[in-house]
Design a protein around this motif. Structure first.
Motif, PDB file in Angstrom:
ATOM      1  N   UNK A   1       0.813  -1.213   0.000  1.00  0.00           N
ATOM      2  CA  UNK A   1       0.000   0.000   0.000  1.00  0.00           C
ATOM      3  C   UNK A   1       0.854   1.274   0.000  1.00  0.00           C
ATOM      4  N   UNK A   2       1.925   1.273   0.796  1.00  0.00           N
ATOM      5  CA  UNK A   2       2.727   2.497   0.973  1.00  0.00           C
ATOM      6  C   UNK A   2       3.473   2.905  -0.310  1.00  0.00           C
ATOM      7  N   UNK A   3       3.566   2.022  -1.280  1.00  0.00           N
ATOM      8  CA  UNK A   3       4.315   2.335  -2.502  1.00  0.00           C
ATOM      9  C   UNK A   3       3.460   3.039  -3.565  1.00  0.00           C
ATOM     10  N   UNK A   4       2.158   3.091  -3.335  1.00  0.00           N
ATOM     11  CA  UNK A   4       1.297   3.741  -4.322  1.00  0.00           C
ATOM     12  C   UNK A   4       1.391   5.266  -4.200  1.00  0.00           C
ATOM     13  N   UNK A   5       1.402   5.985  -5.314  1.00  0.00           N
ATOM     14  CA  UNK A   5       1.463   7.461  -5.285  1.00  0.00           C
ATOM     15  C   UNK A   5       0.301   8.052  -4.483  1.00  0.00           C
ATOM     16  N   UNK A   6       0.499   9.261  -3.996  1.00  0.00           N
ATOM     17  CA  UNK A   6      -0.493   9.906  -3.119  1.00  0.00           C
ATOM     18  C   UNK A   6      -1.841  10.100  -3.804  1.00  0.00           C
ATOM     19  N   UNK A   7      -1.847  10.295  -5.121  1.00  0.00           N
ATOM     20  CA  UNK A   7      -3.125  10.541  -5.790  1.00  0.00           C
ATOM     21  C   UNK A   7      -4.072   9.338  -5.731  1.00  0.00           C
ATOM     22  N   UNK A   8      -3.539   8.179  -5.337  1.00  0.00           N
ATOM     23  CA  UNK A   8      -4.384   6.989  -5.228  1.00  0.00           C
ATOM     24  C   UNK A   8      -4.760   6.669  -3.786  1.00  0.00           C
ATOM     25  N   UNK A   9      -4.383   7.532  -2.856  1.00  0.00           N
ATOM     26  CA  UNK A   9      -4.654   7.275  -1.433  1.00  0.00           C
ATOM     27  C   UNK A   9      -6.131   7.089  -1.167  1.00  0.00           C
ATOM     28  N   UNK A  10      -6.970   8.027  -1.650  1.00  0.00           N
ATOM     29  CA  UNK A  10      -8.416   7.941  -1.390  1.00  0.00           C
ATOM     30  C   UNK A  10      -9.010   6.653  -1.941  1.00  0.00           C
ATOM     31  N   UNK A  11      -8.615   6.291  -3.171  1.00  0.00           N
ATOM     32  CA  UNK A  11      -9.166   5.085  -3.785  1.00  0.00           C
ATOM     33  C   UNK A  11      -8.688   3.838  -3.048  1.00  0.00           C
ATOM     34  N   UNK A  12      -7.412   3.808  -2.690  1.00  0.00           N
ATOM     35  CA  UNK A  12      -6.879   2.641  -1.983  1.00  0.00           C
ATOM     36  C   UNK A  12      -7.558   2.456  -0.615  1.00  0.00           C
TER      37      UNK A  12
END
Length: 612
Positions: free
Chosen positions: A495-506
């Motif tokens: 999870x921590x490797x995904x860019x910030x723009x995907x935080x809400x979706x993740x």
């Protein structure tokens, strides 16, 4: 307004609407096609009937039914709304003032006049027979609403008055002429009533071609003189009146902004990626009957900057087919120069028999060959070379000078050294002049016309910003997650490797157990932001597109996700390590020992994380 938008969406199926512009093929739950917005060989344009959205994974554009119409028709949202409202049979409240506007009144007059002309053509056998002899069939006459203006002074004016239109409006539409300057009448004699006897029909004894603007509104006419067996009553000298007469400049008609046939042709531009430019209405109708639909005609004028801007929104290649006489050849050159300056690739259609297009297509065999001839249209430098050879005798000094003086400026404009060398060598061999002499002359030449340097062999390419490998990996992986929420256990360690723009979706996906919970209606009821819902819709479409590819190649989805997550982790860590290396160099230059030690520890931790 929102209710009208929802009503349109509810009444129209995105598959049916987009299917009117591109050929869709069923692909699982979705439909696919070659993208109408860029050239491609493998379909990457996907339409989702379930979510009523589309997306092209080749040029990274997409949206709903409104976004598609805005892009394919090249209009703003308001115009797209009107187009879709007409398709859906929805009445827009804000249209009422427009329908009562001055422009709409003039359009209405033109439409009624067109019906008048059509009825009169049916009564004039000689005019119909003439059209048939010129190769124009009955279906084409009907489709393009061709008509006939009778050889009478006020027949149309009288008819329009009987339909309730005002005389000053008829004059403003361009269909009638007043003996005096109407502007002076309006300014100096505002109380004077216009008299019918002071007005007369602009178009008399002419075959009429209605002209539509780019939105399909009937805004003017072009009339071709026609004389049957009887002498004309209202025209004394046919030569003086002109073979063709167009509507004058009016509130709704400006020939510098209109191309005959454009409204019908534009849906074919995206399929062909080119436009055939012909000189007149008869050439266009003949081409249309030969099943060439990406064709437009000029209205007795050269292409204007507005025309180029309009065409550029749809296509990048122009194929010119103008008259073969000297005037036609010069007109061709007047189009070529600004077309190249506007970034078009330009070719010239050469007809074997040296005839005008409409006459050439009178032969049924030639009709079937036209598409092939268009595909073999001559590149512009070949056209220039052949034209140069017509300007002088290559065996005389004056002839050589004429050829060289015409062709060298064309070579000068090329920015590709190999192209220049090729044409210099060809010119040298043809004229039996040493190449060095030609090069010396070339150095003295200043390119005529526009200043932009043109490479005729390299197409204009739309530059699309490229995403980073991390962004590409992350979007693909999140798309798989959106489609398969039950696989979240695979994602949690990464999870921590995904860019910030995907935080809400993740974060949303961590709470979801099945894909049905991500349906647009469910998300809307749950109060999620429209932007988030739109992004999830796009990711759904991306996942279905990618999973279809995996299935085609027999690749296991879970294994693909595992490999993708490992690659995402590796790319993120490598990026962080590269950033630390830069910071270490800076710290070394500043002799910051403590900072160097701190960074070395962090670098070592990342190295261990990378191999874990």
């Amino acid at each position: 307004m929102l209710n009208e938008i929802e009503e349109i969406k509810n009444k129209l199926d995105i598959v049916e609407v987009i299917g009117q512009y591109v050929k869709l093929q069923k692909a699982g739950a979705n439909y696919k096609a070659l993208c109408p917005f860029h050239k491609e060989k493998t379909p990457s344009f996907i339409v989702s009937p379930a979510r009523q959205i589309w997306h092209c994974f080749g040029c990274s554009t997409g949206g709903d039914i409104f976004a598609f119409i805005m892009k394919v028709e090249n209009v703003d949202f308001g115009e797209a709304l009107k187009i879709l409202a007409r398709k859906a049979g929805v009445t827009l409240k804000f249209e009422d003032p427009v329908l009562r506007s001055r422009k709409q009144k003039l359009i209405n007059i033109c439409e009624v006049a067109s019906s008048f002309f059509q009825d009169n053509l049916k009564k004039n056998k000689e005019a119909v027979d003439y059209l048939h002899r010129r190769g124009v069939g009955g279906e084409t006459i009907e489709e393009f609403q061709l008509g006939f203006a009778p050889d009478e002074w006020r027949m149309l004016v009288t008819f329009l008055l009987s339909k309730g239109f005002q005389l000053n409006d008829i004059i403003d539409s361009g269909l009638a002429i007043h003996r005096e300057d109407l502007s002076e009448i309006n300014q100096q004699m505002t109380n004077r009533k216009l008299l019918v006897n002071n007005c007369y029909d602009r178009f008399r004894s002419r075959i009429m071609f209605p002209i539509n603007d780019s939105s399909g509104n009937l805004v003017g006419f072009s009339g071709r003189i026609f004389q049957g067996k009887l002498p004309l009553k209202t025209i004394k000298n046919i030569e003086e009146t002109g073979k063709y007469v167009n509507s004058p400049q009016t509130l709704i008609f400006d020939k510098s902004k209109i191309l005959y046939g454009f409204y019908r042709a534009r849906e074919y531009f995206h399929k062909q990626h080119s436009a055939l430019i012909v000189e007149g209405q008869m050439d266009l109708l003949a081409s249309w009957q030969a099943n060439i639909r990406n064709v437009v005609a000029t209205l007795g004028t050269a292409l204007t900057s507005y025309h180029f801007t309009l065409l550029k929104k749809y296509i990048s290649e122009l194929i010119l087919s103008l008259d073969t006489d000297e005037a036609g050849q010069k007109a061709m050159e007047r189009i070529i120069e600004p077309a190249l300056a506007n970034g078009f690739e330009v070719k010239v259609l050469i007809l074997p028999e040296g005839k005008d297009l409409a006459d050439y297509l009178l032969n049924p065999v030639n009709k079937s060959n036209l598409a092939d001839l268009i595909n073999k249209a001559k590149p512009i430098m070949e056209f220039y070379f052949d034209r140069a050879l017509q300007l002088g005798d290559k065996d005389t000094l004056d002839g050589k000078k004429a050829i060289v003086s015409y062709f060298l400026p064309k070579i000068k404009k090329l920015n590709n050294a190999l192209d220049k060398a090729f044409w210099l060598e060809k010119l040298s061999q043809h004229l039996a002049i040493e190449r060095q002499f030609l090069e010396d002359e070339l150095n003295k030449v200043s390119p005529e016309g526009f200043n932009q340097v043109v490479d005729n062999n390299e197409p204009v390419v739309l530059q699309i910003p490229t995403a980073s490998r991390i962004d590409l990996l992350a979007e693909r992986l999140v798309a798989f997650w959106v489609k398969n929420p039950e696989l979240q256990e695979l994602y949690l360690p990464y999870y921590k490797y995904f860019p910030k723009e995907y935080t809400d979706i993740c974060q949303l996906l961590m709470k979801v157990e099945k894909a049905e919970s991500l349906e647009p209606n469910q998300l809307k009821l749950a109060g999620f932001d429209d932007n988030l819902i739109s992004k999830i819709n796009q990711l759904f479409l991306r996942a279905e597109y990618e999973m279809g590819n995996l299935e085609s190649y027999g690749v296991d989805l879970v294994e693909e996700i595992k490999e993708g997550l490992k690659n995402l982790k590796k790319e993120v860590i490598k990026k962080e390590m590269a950033e630390i290396e830069l910071m270490m160099k800076s710290a070394e230059e500043n002799h910051n020992t403590s900072k160097i030690q701190e960074l070395m520890v962090k670098f070592k931790e990342l190295s261990q994380e990378l191999i874990s």
